[in-house]
Design an enzyme around this catalytic site. Structure first.
Site, PDB file in Angstrom:
ATOM      1  N   TYR A 173       3.530   6.274  11.141  1.00 16.54           N
ATOM      2  CA  TYR A 173       4.009   4.927  11.435  1.00 16.54           C
ATOM      3  C   TYR A 173       5.025   4.388  10.427  1.00 16.54           C
ATOM      4  CZ  TYR A 173      -0.041   4.021   8.339  1.00 16.54           C
ATOM      5  OH  TYR A 173      -0.956   4.053   7.311  1.00 16.54           O
ATOM      6  N   HIS A 203      -3.993   4.449   4.415  1.00 17.49           N
ATOM      7  CA  HIS A 203      -5.085   3.476   4.521  1.00 17.49           C
ATOM      8  C   HIS A 203      -6.386   4.085   4.006  1.00 17.49           C
ATOM      9  CE1 HIS A 203      -7.681   0.371   6.239  1.00 17.49           C
ATOM     10  NE2 HIS A 203      -8.389   1.334   6.804  1.00 17.49           N
ATOM     11  N   ARG A 261       0.851  -1.182   0.000  1.00 21.80           N
ATOM     12  CA  ARG A 261       0.000   0.000   0.000  1.00 21.80           C
ATOM     13  C   ARG A 261       0.891   1.239   0.000  1.00 21.80           C
ATOM     14  NH1 ARG A 261      -2.326   0.873   5.289  1.00 21.80           N
ATOM     15  NH2 ARG A 261      -0.987   2.691   5.345  1.00 21.80           N
TER      16      ARG A 261
END
Length: 344
Positions: free
Chosen positions: A256, A247, A243
């Protein structure tokens, strides 16, 4: 048990060209949808940058005249590859209709599912029904259930895989392992580091495929379909991809992971990789690739115009599709809503 895909032929040049057009159109529309959210045209969107080959490749192999696909909230590329009207698909992201305005029966695509892992249960139920109603010895239709590596930890998914394995339901569990369950890396939430390894515990074969290689995904899906159609039960495909973006449009991946980590781990860009393959194999020339990009941009602009023109749906529709036969309580709620909102 690993699924053997060696007997599945390579894609023809014509198939490769069509595959590229779909992957390219998915990339363009996905980037555009993120921009629309930033511009306030749609309130939210789940990007799929980097997952185009996995989505388009898997849908490309399916036969919507008999098969049925069960998406999550991130399968825009699947919908596009199936020929779903993308304005009707995007109506969910416009928040004008939950699940999409498109017709699931005619498109072969179930409504968009926002519950993590929820569509997997539906896929198995549908597939089991097809097996029960099929004539003895006939080739079976198949279901395709989409979910991510994060959703693979949900209890619903484990129950669905066990049910499918026991009853030999013709369903393909298609896992897009994009490396992240929102902010949690796969290695921190999937024991053993691979979802495919779990398939053996449910009595089904599995195959791990490079999810950035669109033709490889098509061939893996065709092999899984052959297995399921023959009455041999379910298959799990784990497409290893990445990805590349957030998200969702409300997510900040910088909290993160770093940009350096993203560039290091993302692997080959699936669109550029397929373009290079077409040129190398002589399936297409640069003029074809340029024309495809122009068509993709024009399509995205047409979808934007359609999305902006969408009007709010009548509020009374919220009561229409809850039960096949509305209950007395639901009827009472509908009457109360009409009295308060429409004054009738």
């Amino acid at each position: 048990m690993d699924l053997d895909i060696t007997s599945i032929p390579e894609l023809t040049h014509e198939e490769l060209r069509r595959l590229y057009q779909l992957v390219d159109a998915t990339r363009e529309l996905d980037l555009a949808a993120v921009a629309w959210q930033r511009q306030g045209i749609i309130p939210g969107y789940a990007p799929e940058l980097g997952q185009e080959a996995a989505q388009v490749g898997s849908a490309f192999a399916m036969d919507t005249a008999r098969d049925f696909l069960f998406p999550t909230y991130r399968e825009m590329g699947v919908a596009l590859a199936l020929g779903v009207d993308m304005v009707e698909y995007m109506s969910t992201h416009k928040a004008s209709w939950h699940g999409g305005l498109y017709n699931p029966v005619s498109t072969g695509l179930a409504p968009i599912q926002a519950v993590v892992g929820g569509s997997v249960l539906h896929a198995v139920g549908w597939a089991h029904g097809q097996r029960l109603s099929a004539a003895p010895g006939s080739e079976l239709p198949a279901a395709m259930a989409y979910f991510g590596d994060g959703a693979s930890s949900q209890g619903d998914v484990h129950e669905a895989m066990n049910f499918a394995g026991v009853l030999k339901a013709p369903v393909i569990f298609f896992v897009q392992n994009n490396g992240w369950a929102i902010s949690l890396p796969t290695q921190d939430q999937v024991a053993g580091g691979t979802v495919a390894a779990r398939a053996a515990g449910y009595g089904m074969p599995s195959v791990t495929v490079d999810g950035n290689d669109a033709p490889a995904v098509v061939r893996a899906t065709r092999a899984a379909l052959a297995h399921a159609r023959a009455g041999n039960g379910p298959v799990l495909i784990e497409a290893m991809t990445y990805r590349r973006g957030p998200h969702s449009t409300s997510d900040d991946p910088g909290r993160y992971r770093s940009l350096d980590e993203e560039r290091r781990d993302a692997g080959a860009d699936p669109v550029a990789r397929l373009a290079a393959l077409l040129l190398e194999d002589g399936a297409a020339d640069q003029a074809f690739l340029d024309a495809s990009r122009s068509e993709a941009k024009a399509h995205a602009e047409k979808v934007r115009e359609g999305v902006q023109a969408l009007e709010p749906r009548p509020g009374r529709e919220m009561f229409d599709f809850v039960f096949a036969e509305p209950t007395d309580t639901l009827k009472a709620q509908a009457r109360a809503w009409r009295e308060e909102s429409e004054h009738v």
